[in-house]
Design a protein around this motif. Structure first.
Motif, mmCIF file in Angstrom:
data_model
loop_
_atom_site.group_PDB
_atom_site.id
_atom_site.type_symbol
_atom_site.label_atom_id
_atom_site.label_comp_id
_atom_site.label_asym_id
_atom_site.label_seq_id
_atom_site.Cartn_x
_atom_site.Cartn_y
_atom_site.Cartn_z
ATOM 1 N N LYS A 10 -10.273 18.948 -14.884
ATOM 2 C CA LYS A 10 -11.520 18.553 -15.526
ATOM 3 C C LYS A 10 -11.209 17.811 -16.815
ATOM 4 O O LYS A 10 -10.302 18.189 -17.548
ATOM 5 C CB LYS A 10 -12.371 19.783 -15.841
ATOM 6 N N ARG A 11 -11.976 16.784 -17.023
ATOM 7 C CA ARG A 11 -11.789 16.003 -18.236
ATOM 8 C C ARG A 11 -12.477 16.740 -19.369
ATOM 9 O O ARG A 11 -13.666 16.970 -19.331
ATOM 10 C CB ARG A 11 -12.393 14.608 -18.073
ATOM 11 N N LEU A 12 -11.716 17.122 -20.368
ATOM 12 C CA LEU A 12 -12.243 17.938 -21.456
ATOM 13 C C LEU A 12 -12.478 17.056 -22.671
ATOM 14 O O LEU A 12 -11.660 16.207 -23.011
ATOM 15 C CB LEU A 12 -11.268 19.073 -21.811
ATOM 16 N N GLY A 13 -13.593 17.255 -23.314
ATOM 17 C CA GLY A 13 -13.891 16.515 -24.531
ATOM 18 C C GLY A 13 -13.018 16.955 -25.672
ATOM 19 O O GLY A 13 -12.656 18.111 -25.771
ATOM 20 N N ARG A 14 -12.648 16.009 -26.499
ATOM 21 C CA ARG A 14 -11.800 16.339 -27.645
ATOM 22 C C ARG A 14 -12.649 16.967 -28.739
ATOM 23 O O ARG A 14 -13.711 16.481 -29.077
ATOM 24 C CB ARG A 14 -11.131 15.090 -28.189
ATOM 25 N N PRO A 113 -2.835 20.543 -24.388
ATOM 26 C CA PRO A 113 -3.530 21.041 -25.584
ATOM 27 C C PRO A 113 -5.038 20.896 -25.507
ATOM 28 O O PRO A 113 -5.775 21.775 -25.958
ATOM 29 C CB PRO A 113 -2.926 20.188 -26.704
ATOM 30 N N ARG A 114 -5.529 19.805 -24.958
ATOM 31 C CA ARG A 114 -6.977 19.613 -24.897
ATOM 32 C C ARG A 114 -7.645 20.640 -23.995
ATOM 33 O O ARG A 114 -8.813 20.954 -24.149
ATOM 34 C CB ARG A 114 -7.293 18.191 -24.420
ATOM 35 N N PHE A 115 -6.895 21.150 -23.024
ATOM 36 C CA PHE A 115 -7.442 22.198 -22.164
ATOM 37 C C PHE A 115 -7.502 23.529 -22.911
ATOM 38 O O PHE A 115 -8.443 24.300 -22.759
ATOM 39 C CB PHE A 115 -6.568 22.339 -20.919
ATOM 40 N N LEU A 116 -6.501 23.815 -23.717
ATOM 41 C CA LEU A 116 -6.359 25.129 -24.334
ATOM 42 C C LEU A 116 -7.072 25.276 -25.676
ATOM 43 O O LEU A 116 -7.349 26.396 -26.105
ATOM 44 C CB LEU A 116 -4.872 25.442 -24.532
ATOM 45 N N GLU A 117 -7.370 24.168 -26.353
ATOM 46 C CA GLU A 117 -7.806 24.314 -27.748
ATOM 47 C C GLU A 117 -9.170 24.994 -27.886
ATOM 48 O O GLU A 117 -9.397 25.721 -28.868
ATOM 49 C CB GLU A 117 -7.796 22.958 -28.465
ATOM 50 N N VAL A 174 1.771 28.938 -29.267
ATOM 51 C CA VAL A 174 2.085 29.334 -30.645
ATOM 52 C C VAL A 174 1.506 28.317 -31.623
ATOM 53 O O VAL A 174 0.888 28.680 -32.630
ATOM 54 C CB VAL A 174 3.605 29.482 -30.836
ATOM 55 N N ASP A 175 1.684 27.028 -31.345
ATOM 56 C CA ASP A 175 1.180 25.981 -32.239
ATOM 57 C C ASP A 175 -0.345 26.002 -32.334
ATOM 58 O O ASP A 175 -0.912 25.642 -33.369
ATOM 59 C CB ASP A 175 1.644 24.605 -31.766
ATOM 60 N N LEU A 176 -1.028 26.428 -31.277
ATOM 61 C CA LEU A 176 -2.489 26.520 -31.284
ATOM 62 C C LEU A 176 -2.989 27.784 -31.969
ATOM 63 O O LEU A 176 -4.196 27.977 -32.106
ATOM 64 C CB LEU A 176 -3.031 26.457 -29.856
ATOM 65 N N GLY A 177 -2.082 28.638 -32.396
ATOM 66 C CA GLY A 177 -2.479 29.838 -33.118
ATOM 67 C C GLY A 177 -2.844 31.011 -32.243
ATOM 68 O O GLY A 177 -3.516 31.939 -32.692
ATOM 69 N N VAL A 178 -2.390 30.992 -30.973
ATOM 70 C CA VAL A 178 -2.657 32.118 -30.071
ATOM 71 C C VAL A 178 -1.337 32.656 -29.505
ATOM 72 O O VAL A 178 -1.121 32.690 -28.295
ATOM 73 C CB VAL A 178 -3.626 31.723 -28.942
ATOM 74 N N PRO A 179 -0.447 33.119 -30.387
ATOM 75 C CA PRO A 179 0.856 33.606 -29.930
ATOM 76 C C PRO A 179 0.786 34.953 -29.239
ATOM 77 O O PRO A 179 1.774 35.394 -28.648
ATOM 78 C CB PRO A 179 1.649 33.720 -31.238
ATOM 79 N N ASP A 180 -0.394 35.622 -29.310
ATOM 80 C CA ASP A 180 -0.552 36.938 -28.685
ATOM 81 C C ASP A 180 -1.289 36.856 -27.346
ATOM 82 O O ASP A 180 -1.842 37.848 -26.872
ATOM 83 C CB ASP A 180 -1.290 37.891 -29.625
ATOM 84 N N THR A 181 -1.288 35.693 -26.740
ATOM 85 C CA THR A 181 -1.946 35.508 -25.443
ATOM 86 C C THR A 181 -1.373 36.464 -24.395
ATOM 87 O O THR A 181 -0.166 36.696 -24.344
ATOM 88 C CB THR A 181 -1.761 34.055 -24.975
ATOM 89 N N VAL A 182 -2.268 37.017 -23.573
ATOM 90 C CA VAL A 182 -1.845 37.808 -22.423
ATOM 91 C C VAL A 182 -1.588 36.840 -21.267
ATOM 92 O O VAL A 182 -2.495 36.126 -20.833
ATOM 93 C CB VAL A 182 -2.906 38.852 -22.027
ATOM 94 N N ILE A 183 -0.360 36.806 -20.782
ATOM 95 C CA ILE A 183 0.044 35.888 -19.729
ATOM 96 C C ILE A 183 0.036 36.632 -18.385
ATOM 97 O O ILE A 183 0.859 37.526 -18.165
ATOM 98 C CB ILE A 183 1.453 35.324 -19.978
#
Length: 403
Positions: A10-14, A113-117, A174-183
């Protein structure tokens, strides 16, 4: 075989990025006095880079503060819909945001990054939130590849051929500030739906899992939790034969839909590799449990399943659970299950997810005599250690007696 959400790109808006501007220029010929106090703002920190180490297993969820959520949509709309679902539940807060990385190609598994931000922004808005991200272990993950192809790819992964893709993903999180993500890595590996399945070569699969975890944990700043989540039941292979070991697993999850047709909830509990086996296995390995996917399926609008599954989770206190909320599984976005919807809503509406803290007595601010406080803003006050005030007697230039 459990149903899947579409893996369409999906095309995500910035999203716009905030710009911070801090300017300070204080010039005064007046005498000022610092007023001790707590500043509202927090200072930026320069924490030293942590030494990569196995993530500590999170503590079981507080029974008064269950971490609940729902899979509502793939991208930013999923974030927006959490607020709407919370309103439908009379204010019950969804503390878990859950989405999936597309498994079509490696560039998407690396986490654009655009998907995750959007998800990262939601997670960072409150400290008690949890971001759960399903991560495929192999590209072409829904292309129905043959066992010989899967076996070859698993062996390539076990040999380290794909390490860099997961290093890129870890750094981006980590760069997006979510280093504690549950994978939720390589979910439903005991089935046949995905290329990242375990069956064709369990030993290579386990070696590959460990290699991915080691690679992602090597990224400075990470605090990831890795969730091993099979399908409920035996499926194509007993999921215990795919378990890679306690050192590379933080949570033991289970995807548990209301299936097959005609199977009662009691049978789902007692079947081989079923709900009870999952709880017992996790307890033996001293790991918390989770239910990343659950919901209605082969038995239609089954309010008995909904009631019993909610009760089961209340009793066994998973670290988190996220219902799959689209037809035929869901209860809010799907109108085909009115009886189950009623049970779900009545059980979870108005739930005090975050217990209200006890009120404390307000403290009287310290103010020196003959002093009028100056409002310089939270950021300036933080660095000054409190408010400044202007003394009324600044014009009195009296010298103190010398000792």
């Amino acid at each position: 075989m459990n149903p899947r959400r579409s893996q369409r790109s999906k095309r995500l808006g910035r999203r716009g990025k905030r710009l911070a501007l801090v300017a300070a220029g204080i010039v005064a010929s007046t005498a000022v006095t610092a007023v001790p106090g707590n500043a509202a703002g927090k200072a930026p920190t320069d924490d030293p880079t942590p030494v990569p180490a196995p993530a500590q297993s999170p503590a079981p969820a507080d029974p008064q503060a269950p971490a609940i959520g729902a899979y509502l949509d793939y991208g930013p709309r999923g974030v927006d819909r959490m607020t709407e679902l919370s309103k439908w539940l009379d204010g019950t807060e969804l503390r878990v945001g859950h989405t999936y990385l597309p498994g079509d190609r490696w560039s998407n598994i690396e986490g654009a990054p655009r998907f995750l931000e959007s998800w990262a922004a939601w997670r960072k808005a409150k400290d008690d939130r949890m971001f759960v991200l399903n991560v495929p272990m192999l590209e072409r993950n829904e292309d129905r590849l043959g066992d010989w192809q899967v076996r070859a790819m698993l062996r390539q992964g076990a040999a380290g051929l794909f390490d860099e893709h997961f290093r890129v993903l870890a750094k981006r999180l980590v760069d997006l500030g979510v280093p504690d993500t549950v994978i939720v890595l390589g979910w439903e590996m005991n089935g046949t739906t995905y290329t990242h399945r375990c069956g064709p070569d369990p030993e290579s699969w386990k070696t590959y899992w460990k290699r991915i975890v080691t690679t992602m944990r090597s990224v400075p700043g990470q605090k990831f939790k890795f969730d091993f989540t099979p399908n409920r039941g035996r499926d194509a292979i007993p999921w215990t034969e795919c378990y890679p070991g306690d050192d590379s697993v933080d949570i033991i999850g289970l995807d548990s839909y209301d299936q097959p047709s005609g199977v009662t909830f009691d049978q789902q509990v007692t079947e081989e590799y079923g709900l009870q086996h999952h709880v017992d296995f996790a307890k033996a390995h001293k790991k918390p449990i989770s239910y990343p996917e659950w919901g209605l399926f082969r038995n239609g609008d089954n309010d008995e399943y909904m009631r019993r599954m909610l009760k089961w989770m209340a009793e066994h206190k998973p670290l988190y659970n996220t219902v799959t909320d689209y037809c035929p599984h869901g209860v809010w976005q799907c109108k085909d299950n009115p009886k189950s919807t009623k049970v779900y809503r009545e059980a979870l509406s108005g739930l005090p997810v975050n217990p209200t803290p006890k009120p404390t007595e307000p403290t009287t601010p310290v103010r020196p005599p003959l002093c009028s406080p100056l409002d310089l803003g939270d950021w300036v006050e933080y660095w000054l250690g409190g408010k400044l005030c202007l003394r009324f007697d600044w014009w009195e230039r009296k010298e103190r007696p010398r000792a």
